[in-house]
Write a protein that holds these residues in place. Structure first.
Motif, short mmCIF file in Angstrom:
data_model
loop_
_atom_site.label_atom_id
_atom_site.label_comp_id
_atom_site.label_asym_id
_atom_site.label_seq_id
_atom_site.Cartn_x
_atom_site.Cartn_y
_atom_site.Cartn_z
N ARG A 95 0.74 -1.26 -0.09
CA ARG A 95 0.03 -0.05 -0.08
C ARG A 95 0.95 1.34 0.04
O ARG A 95 0.68 2.42 -0.59
N LYS A 96 1.87 1.05 0.68
CA LYS A 96 3.02 2.25 0.83
C LYS A 96 3.42 2.48 -0.73
O LYS A 96 3.56 3.68 -1.20
N ALA A 97 3.82 1.49 -1.41
CA ALA A 97 4.40 1.39 -2.80
C ALA A 97 3.23 2.31 -3.55
O ALA A 97 3.67 3.21 -4.62
N LEU A 98 1.96 1.71 -3.56
CA LEU A 98 0.98 2.56 -4.24
C LEU A 98 0.92 3.69 -4.11
O LEU A 98 0.74 4.60 -4.96
N ASN A 99 0.90 4.34 -3.02
CA ASN A 99 1.00 5.84 -2.39
C ASN A 99 2.10 6.48 -2.93
O ASN A 99 2.01 7.58 -3.63
N TYR A 100 3.52 5.97 -3.04
CA TYR A 100 4.47 6.40 -3.70
C TYR A 100 4.39 6.58 -5.08
O TYR A 100 5.02 7.42 -5.66
N ALA A 101 3.77 5.78 -5.79
CA ALA A 101 3.41 5.83 -7.20
C ALA A 101 2.56 6.50 -7.86
O ALA A 101 2.74 6.79 -9.11
N VAL A 102 1.69 7.35 -7.09
CA VAL A 102 0.81 8.02 -7.53
C VAL A 102 1.11 9.41 -7.19
O VAL A 102 1.23 9.94 -5.99
N ASP A 103 1.11 10.23 -8.44
CA ASP A 103 1.50 11.82 -8.23
C ASP A 103 0.15 12.50 -8.20
O ASP A 103 -0.66 12.97 -9.07
N LYS A 104 -0.32 12.60 -6.90
CA LYS A 104 -1.64 13.00 -6.48
C LYS A 104 -1.85 14.59 -6.62
O LYS A 104 -2.96 14.89 -7.03
N GLU A 105 -0.77 15.29 -6.63
CA GLU A 105 -1.03 16.75 -6.79
C GLU A 105 -1.23 17.04 -8.26
O GLU A 105 -2.02 17.73 -8.67
N SER A 106 -0.53 16.18 -9.12
CA SER A 106 -0.67 16.51 -10.82
C SER A 106 -2.28 15.87 -11.10
O SER A 106 -2.91 16.68 -11.88
N LEU A 107 -2.66 15.06 -10.29
CA LEU A 107 -4.14 14.63 -10.79
C LEU A 107 -4.98 15.40 -10.36
O LEU A 107 -6.16 15.79 -10.93
N LEU A 108 -4.73 16.03 -8.81
CA LEU A 108 -6.06 17.10 -8.41
C LEU A 108 -5.81 18.33 -8.84
O LEU A 108 -6.61 19.08 -8.54
N GLY A 109 -4.59 18.70 -9.00
CA GLY A 109 -4.18 20.19 -9.19
C GLY A 109 -4.01 20.85 -7.97
O GLY A 109 -4.10 21.89 -7.96
N VAL A 110 -4.06 20.35 -6.93
CA VAL A 110 -3.79 21.19 -5.41
C VAL A 110 -3.10 20.27 -4.65
O VAL A 110 -2.80 19.11 -4.80
N PRO A 111 -2.29 20.94 -3.86
CA PRO A 111 -1.56 20.20 -2.65
C PRO A 111 -2.34 19.07 -1.93
O PRO A 111 -3.45 19.42 -1.53
N ILE A 112 -1.69 18.14 -1.65
CA ILE A 112 -2.42 17.12 -0.85
C ILE A 112 -1.55 16.52 0.11
O ILE A 112 -0.31 16.57 0.03
N SER A 113 -2.26 15.95 0.94
CA SER A 113 -1.43 15.19 2.30
C SER A 113 -2.22 14.19 2.64
O SER A 113 -3.43 13.85 2.47
N SER A 114 -1.84 13.12 3.53
CA SER A 114 -2.36 11.93 3.95
C SER A 114 -2.29 12.29 5.44
O SER A 114 -1.35 12.55 6.34
N PRO A 115 -3.32 11.68 6.21
CA PRO A 115 -3.33 11.67 7.47
C PRO A 115 -3.01 10.41 8.27
O PRO A 115 -3.17 10.35 9.42
N PHE A 116 -2.53 9.58 7.37
CA PHE A 116 -2.34 8.18 8.01
C PHE A 116 -0.71 7.80 8.17
O PHE A 116 -0.06 8.97 8.57
#
Length: 436
Positions: free
Chosen positions: A307-328
């Motif tokens: 699950r960590k690997a999947l998180n590192y593999a996704v560029d969430k800021e590029s997908l959403l266009g806004v800064p992103i963070s995870s509470p986990f």
């Protein structure tokens, strides 16, 4: 007590007032005007203070508000409204059992109250009894049950069907509905913000014809506004006018549709523009919205590292266009690091296949028998176990007997995943396929 006149006091005459300043020296005149000014300032302060404490600014009633939108309305219908344009209009035309207030809190709308029962798996909702559709028909529990069952019906192909899988709905009386869940779900109230559609209109329209119905553009709802006019040119809708049906401040709302942001003009307001336009006032409105990715830990065997690997593999800021963070358990920020993802997957035994996907060999279930009604044995048991992994398809006991309920589950599976069945390349290769 003697009056002032009897005590020898006389009010100065006009001539005496005119001679008042002659008897004052320069210092006395300055003091006089100072205290006179202080008197006036105090007087006006008390007047304005009283006014602002005892009055409030309220919006004026009436008028027309013209909103500019980029795009075209396709479905002014809660069953299908996924675009921003459709959702904006649906919010004004329809009502849900619950709704969001201006603070992002879920409050009552059509519902008067609700009760939680049976270990928080049953919601009993009581409707208000004085709600009417725009055509004058009374809104009842039949409309609520019909709306939920319509969304659950795969024939309508509603994009919101997944939200209602595993939820049983039934009418208790004309103004009371029971929702039964398989397991407690604290976020179910959010489901109840679903807008309700009228049974007496949509029950006459088949699932195949629902996306083509004229009621998708001239809907009958129960919200504050009703669509009164649709202006079209060729196949494009140029504008759409809503008229007030309930106690709202604005009498009419006109939506004007444009193909591009640069074309927006001659409107009172518009949204979704990141840059400011000259001559317009810009207002920032915080929306109670978040985006999240969940892994179904009960259905797949991904461990924490994968699950960590999947998180590192996704560029969430590029997908959403806004800064992103995870509470986990991840690091702060975007956490986009494909090198870390590749390293973790390599340590877990994944390798690159011909299509460029990370893949790990796992044992797959293969059914060699022709299973049908009346079949028994381990392969039927294995089939039932596989079907139970898909929420909303098979929830019965795994018996090893192929009965009507198993057959119904197989048909439902085929309906939901027919595209993958037709194109085998889309099928997951076991439970270990990871697209990074």
């Amino acid at each position: 007590m003697l009056s002032l006149a009897k005590r020898g006091f006389k009010w100065p005459k006009k001539e005496q007032w005119l001679r008042f300043f002659r008897v004052l020296d320069r210092k006395e005149k300055k003091l006089f005007f100072f205290f006179l000014g202080l008197l006036f300032v105090s007087f006006f302060f008390l007047i304005f203070n009283f006014y602002f404490k005892n009055t409030a600014v309220l919006p004026a009633r009436g008028g027309t508000y013209k909103e500019g939108l980029v795009g075209q309305p396709r479905f002014i219908n809660p069953l299908y409204a996924t675009s921003d344009v459709d959702r904006d209009i649906v919010e004004l035309v329809y009502s849900g059992l619950m709704k969001y207030n201006n603070k992002g809190e879920i409050v009552f709308d059509l519902a008067e109250k609700y009760e939680l029962k049976e270990d928080k798996t049953v919601y009993e909702v009581t409707l208000k009894e004085n709600i009417f559709w725009h055509d004058g028909n009374l809104l009842t529990a039949d409309d609520v049950v019909f709306t939920v069952e319509t969304i659950q019906n795969p024939g309508y192909k509603s994009p919101f069907r997944a939200n209602w899988l595993g939820v049983a709905v039934e009418k208790i009386n004309d103004f009371k509905i029971r929702f039964s869940l398989r397991d407690p779900y604290a976020g179910f109230l959010e489901n109840l913000t679903l807008k309700i559609i009228p049974k007496h209109i949509w029950s006459e329209i088949s699932p195949e014809n629902a996306p083509l119905s004229s009621y998708n553009f001239k809907p009958i709802g129960s919200g504050f506004y009703q669509v009164s006019e649709v202006n079209q040119r060729n196949d494009n809708i140029e504008s759409l006018i809503l008229e007030r049906k309930k106690d709202a401040f604005i009498s009419k709302i006109e939506f004007v549709f444009f193909e591009k942001k640069d074309e927006i003009s001659r409107v009172d307001g518009f949204g979704s523009l990141k840059e400011e336009k000259r001559g317009w006032n810009s207002y920032n409105i915080d929306m109670p919205r978040y985006f999240s990715l969940f892994f179904n830990l009960e259905k797949i065997d991904f461990d924490k590292d994968i699950r960590k690997a999947l998180n590192y593999a996704v560029d969430k800021e590029s997908l959403l266009g806004v800064p992103i963070s995870s509470p986990f358990f991840f690091e702060n920020g975007n956490d986009y690091n494909p090198e870390k993802a590749r390293k973790i997957l390599k340590e877990k035994g994944f390798s690159l296949n011909e299509e460029g996907y990370k893949e790990r060999a796992v044992e797959k279930n293969v059914f060699t028998e022709n299973l049908k009604i009346g079949s028994r044995g381990d392969q039927v048991r294995e089939l039932q176990s596989c079907l139970s992994n898909f929420e909303g398809i098979y929830s019965e006991e795994i018996t090893g007997y192929f009965g009507p309920k198993t057959e119904q589950a197989v048909i439902l599976f085929q309906e939901m995943y027919y595209q993958d069945i037709l194109e085998p390349s889309n099928l997951t290769k076991g439970n270990g396929l990871v697209r990074a």
